[in-house]
Write a protein that holds these residues in place. Sequence first.
Motif, short mmCIF file in Angstrom:
data_model
loop_
_atom_site.label_atom_id
_atom_site.label_comp_id
_atom_site.label_asym_id
_atom_site.label_seq_id
_atom_site.Cartn_x
_atom_site.Cartn_y
_atom_site.Cartn_z
N PHE A 6 0.83 -1.21 0.00
CA PHE A 6 0.00 0.00 0.00
C PHE A 6 0.86 1.26 0.00
O PHE A 6 0.60 2.21 -0.73
CB PHE A 6 -0.93 0.00 1.22
N ILE A 7 1.91 1.25 0.83
CA ILE A 7 2.80 2.41 0.90
C ILE A 7 3.46 2.66 -0.45
O ILE A 7 3.55 3.80 -0.92
CB ILE A 7 3.87 2.20 2.00
N GLY A 8 3.92 1.58 -1.08
CA GLY A 8 4.58 1.72 -2.37
C GLY A 8 3.67 2.30 -3.44
O GLY A 8 4.08 3.19 -4.20
N ILE A 9 2.42 1.82 -3.50
CA ILE A 9 1.48 2.31 -4.52
C ILE A 9 1.13 3.77 -4.27
O ILE A 9 1.07 4.58 -5.21
CB ILE A 9 0.21 1.44 -4.54
N VAL A 10 0.91 4.13 -3.00
CA VAL A 10 0.59 5.52 -2.68
C VAL A 10 1.76 6.44 -3.06
O VAL A 10 1.57 7.50 -3.67
CB VAL A 10 0.27 5.67 -1.17
N LEU A 11 2.99 6.03 -2.72
CA LEU A 11 4.16 6.83 -3.07
C LEU A 11 4.32 6.95 -4.58
O LEU A 11 4.71 8.01 -5.09
CB LEU A 11 5.42 6.21 -2.46
N ALA A 12 4.03 5.86 -5.29
CA ALA A 12 4.14 5.89 -6.75
C ALA A 12 3.15 6.87 -7.36
O ALA A 12 3.50 7.66 -8.25
CB ALA A 12 3.90 4.49 -7.32
N ILE A 57 -5.25 -18.31 -14.81
CA ILE A 57 -5.83 -16.97 -14.76
C ILE A 57 -6.79 -16.84 -13.58
O ILE A 57 -6.90 -15.78 -12.96
CB ILE A 57 -6.57 -16.65 -16.08
N LYS A 58 -7.49 -17.93 -13.25
CA LYS A 58 -8.45 -17.91 -12.14
C LYS A 58 -7.78 -17.58 -10.81
O LYS A 58 -8.43 -17.13 -9.87
CB LYS A 58 -9.15 -19.27 -12.03
N LYS A 59 -6.47 -17.80 -10.72
CA LYS A 59 -5.75 -17.56 -9.47
C LYS A 59 -5.39 -16.09 -9.28
O LYS A 59 -4.88 -15.71 -8.23
CB LYS A 59 -4.47 -18.40 -9.44
N PHE A 60 -5.63 -15.27 -10.31
CA PHE A 60 -5.21 -13.86 -10.27
C PHE A 60 -5.77 -13.12 -9.05
O PHE A 60 -5.00 -12.44 -8.34
CB PHE A 60 -5.63 -13.16 -11.57
N PRO A 61 -7.07 -13.19 -8.74
CA PRO A 61 -7.58 -12.48 -7.55
C PRO A 61 -6.91 -12.94 -6.26
O PRO A 61 -6.61 -12.12 -5.39
CB PRO A 61 -9.08 -12.83 -7.56
N LYS A 62 -6.67 -14.25 -6.14
CA LYS A 62 -6.03 -14.78 -4.93
C LYS A 62 -4.60 -14.25 -4.81
O LYS A 62 -4.14 -13.90 -3.72
CB LYS A 62 -6.03 -16.31 -4.98
N LEU A 63 -3.90 -14.19 -5.94
CA LEU A 63 -2.52 -13.69 -5.94
C LEU A 63 -2.48 -12.21 -5.58
O LEU A 63 -1.58 -11.76 -4.85
CB LEU A 63 -1.88 -13.93 -7.31
N MET A 64 -3.45 -11.44 -6.08
CA MET A 64 -3.52 -10.03 -5.73
C MET A 64 -3.78 -9.86 -4.23
O MET A 64 -3.20 -8.97 -3.58
CB MET A 64 -4.64 -9.36 -6.52
N LYS A 65 -4.62 -10.72 -3.68
CA LYS A 65 -4.91 -10.67 -2.24
C LYS A 65 -3.65 -10.94 -1.43
O LYS A 65 -3.39 -10.28 -0.42
CB LYS A 65 -6.00 -11.69 -1.90
N ILE A 66 -2.86 -11.91 -1.88
CA ILE A 66 -1.60 -12.22 -1.19
C ILE A 66 -0.65 -11.03 -1.26
O ILE A 66 0.01 -10.69 -0.27
CB ILE A 66 -0.94 -13.47 -1.81
N ALA A 67 -0.58 -10.38 -2.43
CA ALA A 67 0.33 -9.25 -2.61
C ALA A 67 -0.04 -8.08 -1.70
O ALA A 67 0.83 -7.36 -1.20
CB ALA A 67 0.33 -8.80 -4.06
N PHE A 68 -1.36 -7.89 -1.47
CA PHE A 68 -1.81 -6.76 -0.68
C PHE A 68 -2.01 -7.08 0.80
O PHE A 68 -1.93 -6.19 1.64
CB PHE A 68 -3.13 -6.20 -1.25
#
Length: 269
Positions: A6-12, A57-68
Amino acid sequence: MEKSTFIGIVLALISVCVGMILKGASLINLVNNPAAYMIIFVGTAAALFIAFPMSEIKKFPKLMKIAFFGQKLISKTEVIRMFMEWATITRREGLLALESKVDEIEEPFLRNGMRMIIDGNDQDFVHDVLMEELHSIEERHKAGALIFTQAGTYAPTLGVLGAVVGLIAALGNLSDIEKLGHSISAAFIATLLGIFTGYVLWHPIANKLKRFSKQEIELKTMMVEGLLSIQSGVSTVAINQKLSVYLTPAERAAEQKGEAAGEQKTAQA
């Protein structure tokens, strides 16, 4: 929650918006340009659908959740504590005494390994099965991270495509200088979005997923070592020494501090 994401995206976002303002570029062009967003985001999604099977491709939402939001893993110090406790029980009562502990284990990988050693399987067999499972987990993680790596590759190129489309539109306004300037400005917004999403969003997320994967694989490798040590009947001290090599200096210091506090409480009692 993975605060660094979150910090990285806000700074970007701040860096781009403030940078545009300092350069005298209007933020309106960045916001009011649906064509650029369509080309970059929908185009990147289209490229991913073409590049990967639907099962991945179906795993994309789960991977995004892990990243955030990160991943929930048991701490290494807790793993060492558990194995020391199990080693004590094993040396005193035998491997079968651990059967009552199996259902208490929440980690499926560890629970499966514990069942295998309690069932009396050969140590080489247990090692091979667990390491093969680790290899499969690592390959799945690589496939997930690759989705974001490829997205980071496609997005900047689509940004160039968006700029070309915008310039084609701009050439249709050669008679109107005001519209021409606006069209050229809007054309390069797609390039900005492509580079931004590729190198500030998708590639960094891929890297974060790889780091998470490394942490999980290292933790599970530690569990394999602990299970094989228990099966061999080694002492609690030996298990502690063997598994402590997986700890960072800070984690070792914290563990030693905790052990010292526990011994002090025992002495006072």
